[in-house]
Design an enzyme around this catalytic site. Structure first.
Site, short mmCIF file in Angstrom:
data_model
loop_
_atom_site.label_atom_id
_atom_site.label_comp_id
_atom_site.label_asym_id
_atom_site.label_seq_id
_atom_site.Cartn_x
_atom_site.Cartn_y
_atom_site.Cartn_z
N ARG A 237 -8.12 1.62 -30.80
CA ARG A 237 -7.00 1.21 -29.94
C ARG A 237 -7.53 1.05 -28.54
O ARG A 237 -8.35 1.84 -28.07
CB ARG A 237 -5.88 2.27 -29.96
CG ARG A 237 -4.99 2.22 -31.19
CD ARG A 237 -4.13 0.94 -31.25
NE ARG A 237 -3.28 0.91 -32.42
CZ ARG A 237 -3.60 0.34 -33.59
NH1 ARG A 237 -4.76 -0.28 -33.74
NH2 ARG A 237 -2.74 0.34 -34.59
N GLU A 266 -2.55 -5.15 -24.60
CA GLU A 266 -2.49 -6.35 -25.45
C GLU A 266 -1.16 -7.07 -25.27
O GLU A 266 -0.13 -6.41 -25.16
CB GLU A 266 -2.66 -5.93 -26.93
CG GLU A 266 -4.05 -5.44 -27.20
CD GLU A 266 -4.30 -5.10 -28.67
OE1 GLU A 266 -3.49 -5.46 -29.52
OE2 GLU A 266 -5.34 -4.47 -28.93
N HIS A 284 -8.05 -8.57 -31.85
CA HIS A 284 -7.48 -7.52 -32.73
C HIS A 284 -7.41 -8.01 -34.19
O HIS A 284 -6.34 -7.99 -34.81
CB HIS A 284 -6.09 -7.08 -32.22
CG HIS A 284 -5.70 -5.70 -32.68
ND1 HIS A 284 -4.93 -4.84 -31.94
CD2 HIS A 284 -5.98 -5.03 -33.84
CE1 HIS A 284 -4.74 -3.71 -32.62
NE2 HIS A 284 -5.37 -3.80 -33.77
C1 DGY Z 1 -4.18 -1.12 -37.71
O1 DGY Z 1 -3.94 -1.22 -38.92
O2 DGY Z 1 -3.89 -0.12 -37.06
C2 DGY Z 1 -4.88 -2.27 -37.06
O3 DGY Z 1 -5.00 -2.11 -35.72
C3 DGY Z 1 -4.24 -3.58 -37.41
O4 DGY Z 1 -4.54 -3.85 -38.72
#
Ligand code: DGY
Length: 323
Positions: A237, A266, A284
């Site tokens: 993240r 984002e 992402h």
């Molecule tokens: C998640 O699954 O947390 C990713 O960031 C998106 O697939």
């Protein structure tokens, strides 16, 4: 027959599973993050909801929902969901772990190679027609084989990333709350504290979830502890890294480079990041493979079926609501 609200178009298998069980599926009309008011009004009419990481599943959304049976996140990360608020209200939540582990670990490797071997800069010069021909000093990057890999957060994805290092014979260090016996047995990996990992690693790959304790885990101090030849990879993240301080560290070559798939704000990036040539940036997309996205859609839909039937979903985030 229940009504399931899906906040954005997903791979077909999600609707197939839900419609196959006789439920009505309402998919939000626009293909983009859903405006808050549309999210709330969709939730208010639904018996269960499939949400995305861009939907804030908080107390307000839960209270807008009449007799909602649950929210199933189409993501493994669930920092968009207030688990405590849901548990207090007896509402089950779920996520999609496991099905995207391989794809995300592969993306971490793709970024590691792309930034260390300067693939984007190289591709750009080839397309521009400005390549003058072979030269001994062109695009010199970082070595990978035999260099030390540091895994910050040795859960499913961190473990998969580390295991894929085998062919490159890399010493592996990791941080985690618990010992990872698989990594220690298979790779002779060492569990160390974060400062040691930062000081000794040539590649630092981030795999911790975003929580109050991991927000801005990486900032100026962490970059200063890293080798100035080291690379930082983030497929977890964005807000685990203080992005403004990362830009400064990359600009001043405090570290050699970064490969990023996730961003603090984002879909925006902080000023200056996109101008740097020692960063590779992807939108992402770490889980964006056929198998992984289909797996996420199917798992989210199966979780919704369980919620509608009053059963504990396979990958429930608050199983205590069923006790
Ligand atoms: C998640 O699954 O947390 C990713 O960031 C998106 O697939």
């Amino acid at each position: 027959m229940a009504q399931v609200f899906v906040t954005r178009k997903l791979p077909e298998v999600a609707e197939k599973v839900l419609r196959g069980a006789g439920h009505t599926v309402i998919v939000a009309g626009q293909d983009g993050p859903l405006p808050r008011d549309e999210f709330i009004s969709g939730v208010a009419r639904a018996d269960a909801v499939i949400t995305l990481l861009t939907d804030k599943v908080d107390g307000e959304a839960m209270d807008a929902a009449g007799s909602i049976k649950g929210f199933a996140n189409y993501a493994v990360g669930f920092d968009n969901m207030d688990v405590a608020a849901a548990t207090k209200r007896g509402i089950p939540l779920s996520n999609t772990p496991g099905v995207l582990t391989g794809a995300t670990a592969e993306m971490a490797w793709a970024l590691l190679f792309a930034v260390s071997r300067r693939l984007v800069e190289s591709d750009t010069i080839m397309r521009s027609g400005r390549w003058p021909g072979w030269g001994p000093m062109q695009f010199i990057g970082g070595d990978v084989g035999g260099r030390t890999l540091g895994i910050v957060g040795a859960g499913r994805i961190g473990t998969a990333m580390a295991l894929k290092s085998r062919g490159f014979e890399m010493p592996v260090l990791y941080t985690d709350e618990s010992r990872n016996e698989t990594l220690e047995r298979e790779l002779g990996a060492r569990k160390v504290d974060l400062d040691t990992l930062l000081a000794e690693s040539d590649y630092v790959s981030v795999h911790v979830p975003l929580m109050p304790s991991t927000r801005h885990l990486f900032g100026t101090k962490a970059f200063q502890r890293m080798k100035n030849t080291a690379y930082l990879i983030n497929t977890a993240r964005g807000a685990v890294i203080n992005e403004a301080e990362l830009v400064q560290a990359l600009r001043e070559r405090v570290i050699a480079g970064a490969g990023l798939d996730v961003y603090e704000f984002e879909p925006k990036m902080v000023a200056g990041l996109a101008e740097l040539d020692n960063v590779v940036i992807t939108p992402h997309t770490a889980s964006a493979t056929e198998d992984s996205r289909n797996g996420m859609a199917e798992l989210a839909a199966r979780n919704v079926l369980a919620m509608l039937e009053g059963r504990e979903p396979e990958t429930c985030l608050n199983p205590e609501v069923f006790q």
